[in-house]
Design a protein around this motif. Sequence first.
Motif, PDB file in Angstrom:
ATOM      1  N   ILE A   1      28.470 -43.257   2.065  1.00  0.00           N
ATOM      2  CA  ILE A   1      29.873 -43.360   2.437  1.00  0.00           C
ATOM      3  C   ILE A   1      30.543 -44.514   1.699  1.00  0.00           C
ATOM      4  CG2 ILE A   1      29.370 -44.853   4.419  1.00  0.00           C
ATOM      5  CD1 ILE A   1      31.706 -43.508   5.891  1.00  0.00           C
ATOM      6  N   LEU A   2      31.789 -44.301   1.358  1.00  0.00           N
ATOM      7  CA  LEU A   2      32.666 -45.347   0.828  1.00  0.00           C
ATOM      8  C   LEU A   2      33.848 -45.465   1.776  1.00  0.00           C
ATOM      9  CD1 LEU A   2      33.873 -47.254  -1.428  1.00  0.00           C
ATOM     10  CD2 LEU A   2      34.911 -45.174  -2.383  1.00  0.00           C
ATOM     11  N   VAL A   3      34.134 -46.687   2.220  1.00  0.00           N
ATOM     12  CA  VAL A   3      35.300 -46.943   3.066  1.00  0.00           C
ATOM     13  C   VAL A   3      36.211 -47.916   2.333  1.00  0.00           C
ATOM     14  CG1 VAL A   3      36.155 -47.861   5.249  1.00  0.00           C
ATOM     15  CG2 VAL A   3      34.016 -46.558   5.204  1.00  0.00           C
ATOM     16  N   VAL A   4      37.440 -47.485   2.093  1.00  0.00           N
ATOM     17  CA  VAL A   4      38.446 -48.332   1.450  1.00  0.00           C
ATOM     18  C   VAL A   4      39.525 -48.653   2.480  1.00  0.00           C
ATOM     19  CG1 VAL A   4      40.084 -48.579  -0.448  1.00  0.00           C
ATOM     20  CG2 VAL A   4      38.022 -47.182  -0.761  1.00  0.00           C
ATOM     21  N   ILE A   5      39.776 -49.934   2.692  1.00  0.00           N
ATOM     22  CA  ILE A   5      40.851 -50.354   3.591  1.00  0.00           C
ATOM     23  C   ILE A   5      42.001 -50.873   2.734  1.00  0.00           C
ATOM     24  CG2 ILE A   5      41.541 -51.780   5.540  1.00  0.00           C
ATOM     25  CD1 ILE A   5      39.295 -49.828   6.201  1.00  0.00           C
ATOM     26  N   THR A   6      43.116 -50.197   2.813  1.00  0.00           N
ATOM     27  CA  THR A   6      44.304 -50.563   2.046  1.00  0.00           C
ATOM     28  C   THR A   6      45.244 -51.371   2.932  1.00  0.00           C
ATOM     29  OG1 THR A   6      44.102 -48.556   0.711  1.00  0.00           O
ATOM     30  CG2 THR A   6      46.251 -49.659   0.717  1.00  0.00           C
ATOM     31  N   ARG A   7      45.737 -52.482   2.375  1.00  0.00           N
ATOM     32  CA  ARG A   7      46.656 -53.335   3.136  1.00  0.00           C
ATOM     33  C   ARG A   7      47.956 -53.543   2.364  1.00  0.00           C
ATOM     34  NH1 ARG A   7      46.323 -59.870   4.471  1.00  0.00           N
ATOM     35  NH2 ARG A   7      48.112 -59.914   5.898  1.00  0.00           N
ATOM     36  N   TYR A   8      49.050 -53.376   3.083  1.00  0.00           N
ATOM     37  CA  TYR A   8      50.363 -53.764   2.577  1.00  0.00           C
ATOM     38  C   TYR A   8      50.811 -54.977   3.387  1.00  0.00           C
ATOM     39  CZ  TYR A   8      50.891 -49.483  -0.177  1.00  0.00           C
ATOM     40  OH  TYR A   8      50.740 -48.481  -1.114  1.00  0.00           O
ATOM     41  N   PHE A   9      50.946 -56.105   2.715  1.00  0.00           N
ATOM     42  CA  PHE A   9      51.270 -57.365   3.388  1.00  0.00           C
ATOM     43  C   PHE A   9      52.640 -57.284   4.054  1.00  0.00           C
ATOM     44  CE2 PHE A   9      52.815 -61.889   3.041  1.00  0.00           C
ATOM     45  CZ  PHE A   9      51.994 -62.388   4.040  1.00  0.00           C
ATOM     46  N   GLY A  10      52.692 -57.769   5.299  1.00  0.00           N
ATOM     47  CA  GLY A  10      53.920 -57.664   6.074  1.00  0.00           C
ATOM     48  C   GLY A  10      54.717 -58.943   6.195  1.00  0.00           C
ATOM     49  N   GLY A  11      54.292 -59.996   5.484  1.00  0.00           N
ATOM     50  CA  GLY A  11      55.081 -61.220   5.486  1.00  0.00           C
ATOM     51  C   GLY A  11      54.534 -62.330   6.350  1.00  0.00           C
ATOM     52  N   MET A  12      53.552 -62.031   7.214  1.00  0.00           N
ATOM     53  CA  MET A  12      52.976 -63.059   8.082  1.00  0.00           C
ATOM     54  C   MET A  12      51.473 -63.168   7.823  1.00  0.00           C
ATOM     55  SD  MET A  12      54.886 -62.418  11.747  1.00  0.00           S
ATOM     56  CE  MET A  12      54.092 -63.873  12.439  1.00  0.00           C
ATOM     57  N   LEU A  13      50.997 -64.396   7.625  1.00  0.00           N
ATOM     58  CA  LEU A  13      49.570 -64.622   7.412  1.00  0.00           C
ATOM     59  C   LEU A  13      48.804 -64.380   8.711  1.00  0.00           C
ATOM     60  CD1 LEU A  13      49.730 -67.882   5.252  1.00  0.00           C
ATOM     61  CD2 LEU A  13      49.344 -65.545   4.456  1.00  0.00           C
ATOM     62  N   LEU A  14      47.612 -63.797   8.584  1.00  0.00           N
ATOM     63  CA  LEU A  14      46.806 -63.488   9.768  1.00  0.00           C
ATOM     64  C   LEU A  14      45.723 -64.523  10.034  1.00  0.00           C
ATOM     65  CD1 LEU A  14      46.299 -59.622   9.366  1.00  0.00           C
ATOM     66  CD2 LEU A  14      48.153 -60.862  10.483  1.00  0.00           C
ATOM     67  N   GLY A  15      45.408 -65.343   9.034  1.00  0.00           N
ATOM     68  CA  GLY A  15      44.321 -66.302   9.205  1.00  0.00           C
ATOM     69  C   GLY A  15      42.973 -65.610   9.047  1.00  0.00           C
ATOM     70  N   VAL A  16      41.925 -66.411   8.891  1.00  0.00           N
ATOM     71  CA  VAL A  16      40.586 -65.854   8.664  1.00  0.00           C
ATOM     72  C   VAL A  16      40.155 -64.948   9.812  1.00  0.00           C
ATOM     73  CG1 VAL A  16      38.136 -66.429   8.464  1.00  0.00           C
ATOM     74  CG2 VAL A  16      39.825 -67.709   7.137  1.00  0.00           C
ATOM     75  N   GLY A  17      40.272 -65.446  11.035  1.00  0.00           N
ATOM     76  CA  GLY A  17      39.860 -64.649  12.193  1.00  0.00           C
ATOM     77  C   GLY A  17      40.673 -63.378  12.337  1.00  0.00           C
ATOM     78  N   GLY A  18      41.967 -63.477  12.085  1.00  0.00           N
ATOM     79  CA  GLY A  18      42.834 -62.310  12.193  1.00  0.00           C
ATOM     80  C   GLY A  18      42.514 -61.253  11.158  1.00  0.00           C
ATOM     81  N   LEU A  19      42.179 -61.692   9.939  1.00  0.00           N
ATOM     82  CA  LEU A  19      41.814 -60.742   8.887  1.00  0.00           C
ATOM     83  C   LEU A  19      40.517 -60.019   9.223  1.00  0.00           C
ATOM     84  CD1 LEU A  19      42.674 -62.832   5.693  1.00  0.00           C
ATOM     85  CD2 LEU A  19      43.800 -60.726   6.443  1.00  0.00           C
ATOM     86  N   ILE A  20      39.520 -60.769   9.670  1.00  0.00           N
ATOM     87  CA  ILE A  20      38.239 -60.151  10.040  1.00  0.00           C
ATOM     88  C   ILE A  20      38.454 -59.113  11.131  1.00  0.00           C
ATOM     89  CG2 ILE A  20      35.996 -60.585  11.120  1.00  0.00           C
ATOM     90  CD1 ILE A  20      35.989 -63.312   9.684  1.00  0.00           C
ATOM     91  N   GLN A  21      39.265 -59.465  12.116  1.00  0.00           N
ATOM     92  CA  GLN A  21      39.535 -58.537  13.214  1.00  0.00           C
ATOM     93  C   GLN A  21      40.283 -57.301  12.721  1.00  0.00           C
ATOM     94  OE1 GLN A  21      41.687 -60.297  16.452  1.00  0.00           O
ATOM     95  NE2 GLN A  21      41.604 -58.460  17.729  1.00  0.00           N
ATOM     96  N   ALA A  22      41.247 -57.495  11.825  1.00  0.00           N
ATOM     97  CA  ALA A  22      42.046 -56.373  11.326  1.00  0.00           C
ATOM     98  C   ALA A  22      41.196 -55.394  10.521  1.00  0.00           C
ATOM     99  CB  ALA A  22      43.197 -56.894  10.472  1.00  0.00           C
ATOM    100  N   TYR A  23      40.353 -55.916   9.628  1.00  0.00           N
ATOM    101  CA  TYR A  23      39.524 -55.030   8.806  1.00  0.00           C
ATOM    102  C   TYR A  23      38.430 -54.364   9.642  1.00  0.00           C
ATOM    103  CZ  TYR A  23      41.873 -56.346   4.523  1.00  0.00           C
ATOM    104  OH  TYR A  23      42.832 -56.510   3.537  1.00  0.00           O
ATOM    105  N   THR A  24      37.924 -55.083  10.632  1.00  0.00           N
ATOM    106  CA  THR A  24      36.946 -54.490  11.543  1.00  0.00           C
ATOM    107  C   THR A  24      37.583 -53.363  12.349  1.00  0.00           C
ATOM    108  OG1 THR A  24      35.697 -56.562  11.746  1.00  0.00           O
ATOM    109  CG2 THR A  24      35.419 -54.947  13.505  1.00  0.00           C
ATOM    110  N   GLN A  25      38.755 -53.622  12.894  1.00  0.00           N
ATOM    111  CA  GLN A  25      39.460 -52.632  13.714  1.00  0.00           C
ATOM    112  C   GLN A  25      39.796 -51.378  12.913  1.00  0.00           C
ATOM    113  OE1 GLN A  25      43.022 -54.196  15.544  1.00  0.00           O
ATOM    114  NE2 GLN A  25      43.840 -52.151  16.004  1.00  0.00           N
TER     115      GLN A  25
END
Length: 210
Positions: A108-132
């Motif tokens: 399997i290949l999983v690609v997560i595409t992100r379009y930045f929305g103007g607000m930084l998520l921080g390290v913890g927020g990024l990990i949570q977002a990509y995990t979710q």
Amino acid sequence: MQKLTYKTIAAPLKVEIPKIKGSRFFATLFPIQSKQDADSYLEQMRKEYYDATHNCYARRCGVQANQDLFGNRTLSAKLQRSSDDGEPANTAGKPILSVITGEEVFDILVVITRYFGGMLLGVGGLIQAYTQTTKAGLEAIEPVYKPLETKLQLSYTYDQLSSAQYLFDKYECKIAQEHYSDLIQQKILVNLGYLEALKKELTDRQLTFL
């Protein structure tokens, strides 16, 4: 003796989650058989979403069985890789790979595409977002369970043909290649869970295998 299978996906799939602080995240999942498959899909994604801020990914390709001292078998990927694609180190690719590994999905290949929305998520927020996002993608799939097979080469006389056919039926073997001369020479596919039992019976019946 237990038949071994592994979990994968049958077809590509795309899932988008609700925006997180203005950023869009969506997962695109692809079934792959090789690194070349993954590279081709990644190139396709980068062209299609050329304007995305990030196209982070993880892939697991190939399956191998491992056995501990007690005879218990576990499966692992032959090749795996992940990429943060410009996100801070270990905030994207590693979480994606961790979810795939935890769900024991292969090829399997999983690609997560992100379009930045103007607000930084921080390290913890990024990990949570990509995990979710990865979890959302995997929850949407209809898993396919494929047999984990290996090749075995046989050589035997025509008098032993009925014995060989009996074992092929018993252990659900598939003939991949065969050649008839003074001896019958065949390459067969057998499930790894049946391999040792099959080898024992081949030896008992004096059928040569490699």
